[in-house]
Scaffold this motif. Structure first.
Motif, PDB file in Angstrom:
ATOM      1  N   ARG A  28       0.816  -1.198   0.000  1.00 20.85           N
ATOM      2  CA  ARG A  28       0.000   0.000   0.000  1.00 20.85           C
ATOM      3  C   ARG A  28       0.856   1.257   0.000  1.00 20.85           C
ATOM      4  NH1 ARG A  28      -3.773  -1.048   4.536  1.00 20.85           N
ATOM      5  NH2 ARG A  28      -4.767  -2.807   3.579  1.00 20.85           N
ATOM      6  N   ARG A  29       1.958   1.221   0.757  1.00 24.70           N
ATOM      7  CA  ARG A  29       2.804   2.392   0.888  1.00 24.70           C
ATOM      8  C   ARG A  29       3.562   2.712  -0.395  1.00 24.70           C
ATOM      9  NH1 ARG A  29       6.163   0.577   5.063  1.00 24.70           N
ATOM     10  NH2 ARG A  29       4.612  -0.634   6.116  1.00 24.70           N
ATOM     11  N   ALA A  30       3.836   1.714  -1.200  1.00 26.68           N
ATOM     12  CA  ALA A  30       4.645   1.926  -2.402  1.00 26.68           C
ATOM     13  C   ALA A  30       3.826   2.670  -3.445  1.00 26.68           C
ATOM     14  CB  ALA A  30       5.123   0.587  -2.944  1.00 26.68           C
ATOM     15  N   ALA A  31       4.123   3.946  -3.610  1.00 28.26           N
ATOM     16  CA  ALA A  31       3.434   4.765  -4.611  1.00 28.26           C
ATOM     17  C   ALA A  31       4.148   4.584  -5.948  1.00 28.26           C
ATOM     18  CB  ALA A  31       3.464   6.224  -4.195  1.00 28.26           C
ATOM     19  N   PRO A  32       3.440   4.735  -7.036  1.00 31.84           N
ATOM     20  CA  PRO A  32       4.103   4.574  -8.334  1.00 31.84           C
ATOM     21  C   PRO A  32       5.130   5.680  -8.544  1.00 31.84           C
ATOM     22  CG  PRO A  32       1.890   5.418  -8.616  1.00 31.84           C
ATOM     23  CD  PRO A  32       2.035   5.067  -7.175  1.00 31.84           C
ATOM     24  N   ARG A  33       6.254   5.318  -9.163  1.00 33.67           N
ATOM     25  CA  ARG A  33       7.299   6.296  -9.460  1.00 33.67           C
ATOM     26  C   ARG A  33       6.913   6.999 -10.746  1.00 33.67           C
ATOM     27  NH1 ARG A  33      13.197   4.764  -8.372  1.00 33.67           N
ATOM     28  NH2 ARG A  33      13.091   6.837  -7.554  1.00 33.67           N
ATOM     29  N   ILE A  34       6.701   8.288 -10.661  1.00 35.76           N
ATOM     30  CA  ILE A  34       6.236   9.066 -11.802  1.00 35.76           C
ATOM     31  C   ILE A  34       7.366   9.966 -12.261  1.00 35.76           C
ATOM     32  CG2 ILE A  34       4.510  10.695 -12.606  1.00 35.76           C
ATOM     33  CD1 ILE A  34       2.762   9.677 -10.235  1.00 35.76           C
ATOM     34  N   ALA A  35       7.762   9.824 -13.525  1.00 39.96           N
ATOM     35  CA  ALA A  35       8.879  10.589 -14.060  1.00 39.96           C
ATOM     36  C   ALA A  35       8.444  11.981 -14.512  1.00 39.96           C
ATOM     37  CB  ALA A  35       9.512   9.840 -15.215  1.00 39.96           C
ATOM     38  N   CYS A  36       7.266  12.095 -15.076  1.00 41.64           N
ATOM     39  CA  CYS A  36       6.795  13.364 -15.633  1.00 41.64           C
ATOM     40  C   CYS A  36       6.258  14.256 -14.509  1.00 41.64           C
ATOM     41  CB  CYS A  36       5.715  13.107 -16.677  1.00 41.64           C
ATOM     42  SG  CYS A  36       5.084  14.602 -17.419  1.00 41.64           S
ATOM     43  N   SER A  37       6.765  15.481 -14.447  1.00 35.81           N
ATOM     44  CA  SER A  37       6.357  16.382 -13.363  1.00 35.81           C
ATOM     45  C   SER A  37       4.890  16.799 -13.496  1.00 35.81           C
ATOM     46  CB  SER A  37       7.246  17.617 -13.342  1.00 35.81           C
ATOM     47  OG  SER A  37       7.094  18.345 -14.536  1.00 35.81           O
ATOM     48  N   HIS A  38       4.383  16.892 -14.731  1.00 36.40           N
ATOM     49  CA  HIS A  38       2.989  17.298 -14.925  1.00 36.40           C
ATOM     50  C   HIS A  38       2.036  16.250 -14.338  1.00 36.40           C
ATOM     51  CE1 HIS A  38       4.719  20.263 -17.518  1.00 36.40           C
ATOM     52  NE2 HIS A  38       5.196  19.342 -18.337  1.00 36.40           N
ATOM     53  N   ILE A  39       2.342  14.998 -14.552  1.00 40.50           N
ATOM     54  CA  ILE A  39       1.512  13.914 -14.007  1.00 40.50           C
ATOM     55  C   ILE A  39       1.648  13.873 -12.495  1.00 40.50           C
ATOM     56  CG2 ILE A  39       1.149  11.422 -13.969  1.00 40.50           C
ATOM     57  CD1 ILE A  39       2.080  11.346 -16.873  1.00 40.50           C
ATOM     58  N   ARG A  40       2.883  14.058 -12.010  1.00 41.99           N
ATOM     59  CA  ARG A  40       3.140  13.987 -10.571  1.00 41.99           C
ATOM     60  C   ARG A  40       2.318  15.035  -9.814  1.00 41.99           C
ATOM     61  NH1 ARG A  40       8.444  15.216 -10.220  1.00 41.99           N
ATOM     62  NH2 ARG A  40       9.011  13.198 -11.053  1.00 41.99           N
ATOM     63  N   HIS A  41       2.214  16.247 -10.369  1.00 46.19           N
ATOM     64  CA  HIS A  41       1.476  17.303  -9.677  1.00 46.19           C
ATOM     65  C   HIS A  41      -0.033  17.075  -9.710  1.00 46.19           C
ATOM     66  CE1 HIS A  41       5.009  19.580  -8.824  1.00 46.19           C
ATOM     67  NE2 HIS A  41       5.347  19.673 -10.095  1.00 46.19           N
ATOM     68  N   ALA A  42      -0.537  16.424 -10.751  1.00 49.34           N
ATOM     69  CA  ALA A  42      -1.979  16.192 -10.859  1.00 49.34           C
ATOM     70  C   ALA A  42      -2.404  14.867 -10.231  1.00 49.34           C
ATOM     71  CB  ALA A  42      -2.386  16.209 -12.331  1.00 49.34           C
ATOM     72  N   TRP A  43      -1.473  14.082  -9.727  1.00 48.72           N
ATOM     73  CA  TRP A  43      -1.756  12.747  -9.191  1.00 48.72           C
ATOM     74  C   TRP A  43      -2.510  12.852  -7.871  1.00 48.72           C
ATOM     75  CZ3 TRP A  43      -0.828   8.446 -11.927  1.00 48.72           C
ATOM     76  CH2 TRP A  43      -1.015   7.224 -11.290  1.00 48.72           C
ATOM     77  N   ASP A  44      -3.545  12.014  -7.725  1.00 47.21           N
ATOM     78  CA  ASP A  44      -4.308  11.939  -6.482  1.00 47.21           C
ATOM     79  C   ASP A  44      -3.992  10.599  -5.829  1.00 47.21           C
ATOM     80  OD1 ASP A  44      -6.058  12.142  -4.414  1.00 47.21           O
ATOM     81  OD2 ASP A  44      -7.877  12.136  -5.641  1.00 47.21           O
ATOM     82  N   PRO A  45      -3.307  10.591  -4.683  1.00 45.49           N
ATOM     83  CA  PRO A  45      -2.894   9.321  -4.071  1.00 45.49           C
ATOM     84  C   PRO A  45      -4.056   8.473  -3.549  1.00 45.49           C
ATOM     85  CG  PRO A  45      -2.329  11.162  -2.652  1.00 45.49           C
ATOM     86  CD  PRO A  45      -2.839  11.744  -3.930  1.00 45.49           C
ATOM     87  N   HIS A  46      -5.248   9.076  -3.428  1.00 48.51           N
ATOM     88  CA  HIS A  46      -6.400   8.339  -2.907  1.00 48.51           C
ATOM     89  C   HIS A  46      -7.135   7.565  -3.998  1.00 48.51           C
ATOM     90  CE1 HIS A  46      -5.741  10.309   0.887  1.00 48.51           C
ATOM     91  NE2 HIS A  46      -5.796  11.498   0.288  1.00 48.51           N
ATOM     92  N   LYS A  47      -6.742   7.767  -5.256  1.00 47.19           N
ATOM     93  CA  LYS A  47      -7.393   7.073  -6.364  1.00 47.19           C
ATOM     94  C   LYS A  47      -6.441   6.044  -6.951  1.00 47.19           C
ATOM     95  CE  LYS A  47     -10.333  10.959  -7.561  1.00 47.19           C
ATOM     96  NZ  LYS A  47     -10.721  11.896  -8.587  1.00 47.19           N
ATOM     97  N   SER A  48      -7.015   5.114  -7.689  1.00 43.52           N
ATOM     98  CA  SER A  48      -6.194   4.085  -8.312  1.00 43.52           C
ATOM     99  C   SER A  48      -5.455   4.652  -9.522  1.00 43.52           C
ATOM    100  CB  SER A  48      -7.075   2.912  -8.760  1.00 43.52           C
ATOM    101  OG  SER A  48      -7.880   3.314  -9.849  1.00 43.52           O
ATOM    102  N   VAL A  49      -4.501   3.879 -10.037  1.00 41.52           N
ATOM    103  CA  VAL A  49      -3.720   4.301 -11.196  1.00 41.52           C
ATOM    104  C   VAL A  49      -4.643   4.507 -12.398  1.00 41.52           C
ATOM    105  CG1 VAL A  49      -1.900   3.606 -12.798  1.00 41.52           C
ATOM    106  CG2 VAL A  49      -1.641   3.134 -10.375  1.00 41.52           C
ATOM    107  N   ALA A  50      -5.552   3.558 -12.600  1.00 46.52           N
ATOM    108  CA  ALA A  50      -6.471   3.651 -13.738  1.00 46.52           C
ATOM    109  C   ALA A  50      -7.350   4.895 -13.639  1.00 46.52           C
ATOM    110  CB  ALA A  50      -7.335   2.400 -13.814  1.00 46.52           C
ATOM    111  N   GLN A  51      -7.845   5.203 -12.442  1.00 45.85           N
ATOM    112  CA  GLN A  51      -8.703   6.379 -12.268  1.00 45.85           C
ATOM    113  C   GLN A  51      -7.917   7.669 -12.492  1.00 45.85           C
ATOM    114  OE1 GLN A  51     -10.026   5.638  -8.288  1.00 45.85           O
ATOM    115  NE2 GLN A  51     -11.980   4.740  -8.944  1.00 45.85           N
ATOM    116  N   ASN A  52      -6.696   7.736 -11.958  1.00 43.99           N
ATOM    117  CA  ASN A  52      -5.870   8.926 -12.143  1.00 43.99           C
ATOM    118  C   ASN A  52      -5.575   9.169 -13.616  1.00 43.99           C
ATOM    119  OD1 ASN A  52      -5.110  10.396  -9.722  1.00 43.99           O
ATOM    120  ND2 ASN A  52      -4.236   8.469  -9.021  1.00 43.99           N
TER     121      ASN A  52
END
Length: 180
Positions: A28-52
């Motif tokens: 659960r703690r392991a968040a996906p490693r996101i290389a693109c800064s635009h995606i990283r800033h818009a990422w919502d940790p409470h939602k799944s990868v598919a939803q984000n």
């Protein structure tokens, strides 16, 4: 040689340790490693990868996003509200727009040569001119480059710094005239 200490004794299994809970919390703690800064800033940790990714207008699986068209199954169904089935609402279109803008910018040339290689090439040209066999026998040829390897290094220098090379050759010509 003697055995390593402690290797011969039997290891005890800890019955009180809940391994399922440890594994689940680490996942659960392991968040996906996101290389693109635009995606990283818009990422919502409470939602799944598919939803984000769906909210950003990006595809989770490229095979499903752009399927191979089947000519036999051509259906044009339109829902009652005017949207096509399978179209998802993009809530964060700015992510894709920023990524497209960044991709359209021209790429900067970051091709440079090391200072050592530049000095080596200039030394060889200054002392030997175009005689690559003499360059190969020079005492400064530490890596024992063959004449072809030296020629290749000089050509790389010519291609990377054409103006600098022309100026260097022009500065060598008056010196040779003074010697004669």
């Amino acid at each position: 040689m003697p055995k390593a200490k402690g290797k011969s004794r039997r290891h005890k299994y800890s019955y009180n340790l809940n391994r399922k809970r440890l594994y689940r919390s680490a996942r659960r703690r392991a968040a996906p490693r996101i290389a693109c800064s635009h995606i990283r800033h818009a990422w919502d940790p409470h939602k799944s990868v598919a939803q984000n990714l769906a909210e950003m207008g990006l595809a989770e699986d490229p095979n499903k996003a752009v399927p191979i068209p089947k000519k036999l199954l051509v259906r044009k169904e339109v829902e009652s509200d005017g949207q096509q089935p399978g179209k998802k609402i993009v809530r964060k279109p700015y992510v894709v727009n920023e990524m497209e803008l960044e991709a359209s910018l021209p790429e900067k040339k970051s091709n440079t040569l090391s200072r050592d290689l530049i000095d080596y090439v200039r030394y060889m040209i200054q002392n030997h001119g175009e005689n690559y066999k003499e360059m190969a026998r020079d005492e400064k040829n530490y890596y024992q480059d063959t004449p072809k390897q030296i020629k290749r290094k000089i050509n790389v220098y010519k291609n990377f710094y054409p103006e600098e090379y022309k100026n260097f050759i022009a500065s060598l010509k008056p010196e040779k005239m003074e010697v004669q």
